[in-house]
Scaffold this motif. Structure first.
Motif, short mmCIF file in Angstrom:
data_model
loop_
_atom_site.label_atom_id
_atom_site.label_comp_id
_atom_site.label_asym_id
_atom_site.label_seq_id
_atom_site.Cartn_x
_atom_site.Cartn_y
_atom_site.Cartn_z
N TYR A 32 28.66 42.76 48.94
CA TYR A 32 29.00 42.31 47.65
C TYR A 32 30.61 42.72 46.91
CZ TYR A 32 26.84 38.31 48.90
OH TYR A 32 26.04 37.34 49.44
N ALA A 33 31.23 43.00 47.57
CA ALA A 33 32.03 43.87 45.56
C ALA A 33 31.41 42.24 44.39
CB ALA A 33 33.91 43.09 45.76
N MET A 34 31.41 43.72 44.26
CA MET A 34 30.94 43.21 42.20
C MET A 34 32.01 43.13 40.86
SD MET A 34 27.75 42.93 43.45
CE MET A 34 26.97 42.24 41.45
N GLY A 35 32.34 42.47 39.91
CA GLY A 35 32.95 42.37 38.94
C GLY A 35 32.42 42.10 38.07
N TRP A 36 32.55 42.62 36.57
CA TRP A 36 32.38 42.60 35.19
C TRP A 36 33.35 41.61 34.66
CZ3 TRP A 36 27.83 43.47 33.62
CH2 TRP A 36 26.98 44.73 34.20
N PHE A 37 33.18 40.98 34.31
CA PHE A 37 34.04 39.70 33.33
C PHE A 37 33.41 39.57 31.72
CE2 PHE A 37 36.73 38.19 36.32
CZ PHE A 37 35.86 38.41 37.33
N ARG A 38 34.29 39.80 31.03
CA ARG A 38 33.43 39.28 28.86
C ARG A 38 34.02 37.68 29.05
NH1 ARG A 38 36.73 43.69 26.62
NH2 ARG A 38 38.88 43.27 26.37
N GLU A 44 39.09 32.24 26.47
CA GLU A 44 38.62 31.85 28.26
C GLU A 44 37.85 33.31 28.29
OE1 GLU A 44 42.05 29.41 29.65
OE2 GLU A 44 41.70 31.22 30.83
N ARG A 45 37.71 33.02 29.79
CA ARG A 45 36.61 34.65 30.13
C ARG A 45 37.95 34.95 31.28
NH1 ARG A 45 31.28 33.51 33.92
NH2 ARG A 45 30.68 32.48 32.45
N GLU A 46 37.61 37.04 30.68
CA GLU A 46 38.53 37.08 31.77
C GLU A 46 37.87 38.40 32.07
OE1 GLU A 46 41.13 39.29 28.63
OE2 GLU A 46 38.82 40.64 27.06
N PHE A 47 39.08 38.99 33.36
CA PHE A 47 38.25 40.42 34.54
C PHE A 47 38.50 42.22 33.35
CE2 PHE A 47 37.88 42.98 37.71
CZ PHE A 47 38.76 43.40 37.89
N VAL A 48 37.27 42.29 33.41
CA VAL A 48 36.76 43.86 32.58
C VAL A 48 37.65 45.08 33.98
CG1 VAL A 48 36.13 45.16 31.26
CG2 VAL A 48 35.74 42.61 30.84
N ALA A 49 36.51 44.71 34.84
CA ALA A 49 36.27 45.85 35.92
C ALA A 49 36.34 45.01 37.34
CB ALA A 49 35.70 46.90 35.60
N GLY A 50 36.61 46.11 38.27
CA GLY A 50 35.99 46.05 39.81
C GLY A 50 35.69 46.84 40.54
N ILE A 51 35.01 46.37 41.53
CA ILE A 51 34.52 47.73 42.31
C ILE A 51 33.63 47.14 44.01
CG2 ILE A 51 32.42 47.62 41.26
CD1 ILE A 51 32.19 50.38 42.13
N SER A 52 34.69 48.06 45.13
CA SER A 52 34.28 47.43 46.63
C SER A 52 32.62 47.65 46.47
CB SER A 52 35.41 48.41 47.01
OG SER A 52 34.92 49.50 46.85
N ARG A 53 33.22 47.44 47.82
CA ARG A 53 31.63 47.08 48.26
C ARG A 53 31.16 48.42 48.42
NH1 ARG A 53 33.02 42.41 53.91
NH2 ARG A 53 32.76 41.31 52.48
N SER A 54 31.92 49.47 48.87
CA SER A 54 31.47 50.88 49.43
C SER A 54 31.57 51.55 47.85
CB SER A 54 32.34 51.77 50.13
OG SER A 54 33.31 51.58 49.32
N GLY A 55 31.53 51.06 46.93
CA GLY A 55 32.18 52.36 45.32
C GLY A 55 33.55 52.96 45.81
N GLY A 56 33.98 52.68 46.61
CA GLY A 56 34.87 53.69 46.91
C GLY A 56 36.65 53.12 46.11
N ASN A 57 36.74 51.81 46.09
CA ASN A 57 37.74 51.36 44.49
C ASN A 57 37.38 50.82 43.61
OD1 ASN A 57 40.21 51.93 46.72
ND2 ASN A 57 39.36 50.89 48.31
N THR A 58 38.29 51.05 42.33
CA THR A 58 37.94 49.92 41.51
C THR A 58 39.09 49.86 40.56
OG1 THR A 58 38.04 52.13 40.32
CG2 THR A 58 35.52 51.84 40.70
N ASN A 59 38.99 48.78 40.51
CA ASN A 59 40.12 48.81 39.08
C ASN A 59 39.68 47.70 38.15
OD1 ASN A 59 38.95 45.88 40.68
ND2 ASN A 59 40.87 45.52 39.87
N TYR A 60 40.92 48.09 36.64
CA TYR A 60 40.55 47.64 35.37
C TYR A 60 41.39 46.39 34.40
CZ TYR A 60 36.77 51.76 36.10
OH TYR A 60 35.89 52.42 36.81
#
Length: 123
Positions: A32-38, A44-60
């Motif tokens: 699973y890719a994982m994400g944090w929202f707040r 409304e709920r908003e995206f904070v950060a995400g990370i790929s399955r391996s952890g090699g890619n992130t976005n904010y």
């Protein structure tokens, strides 16, 4: 089925730091890719950060880029959110979420959600 449990929230002064953790059940966490929202009151709920399955890619989200860091430990079935230089506008309930989509692009791409942990930043 994936169960997610967040921890680490609390009350902190502006400029302080917190580290959120999200522990996942099951043996398929690395699929699973994982994400944090707040979600702040009245917003409304908003995206904070995400990370790929391996952890090699992130976005904010632009609002946290450079202050927050998402990471994961697949051996521990846990994803983290290190939050530095916190601001009062970071006050919200923070949720972690799991997505079976390789590159999740919206909350609708996330299949499982935790119950949330409150973060309050005082000025």
């Amino acid at each position: 089925q994936v169960r997610l449990v967040e921890s680490g929230g609390g009350l902190v002064q502006a400029g302080g730091s917190l580290r959120l953790s999200c522990a996942a059940s099951g043996r398929t966490f690395s699929r699973y890719a994982m994400g944090w929202f707040r979600q702040a009151p009245g917003k409304e709920r908003e995206f904070v950060a995400g990370i790929s399955r391996s952890g090699g890619n992130t976005n904010y989200a632009d609002s946290v880029n450079g202050r927050f860091t998402i990471s994961r430990d697949n051996a521990k079935n846990t994803v983290y959110l290190q939050m530095n230089s916190l601001k009062p506008e970071d006050t919200a309930v923070y949720y972690c979420a799991a997505s079976s989509t390789i590159l999740p692009g919206s909350p609708r791409d996330y299949n499982y959600w935790g119950q949330g942990t409150q973060v309050t930043v005082s000025s």
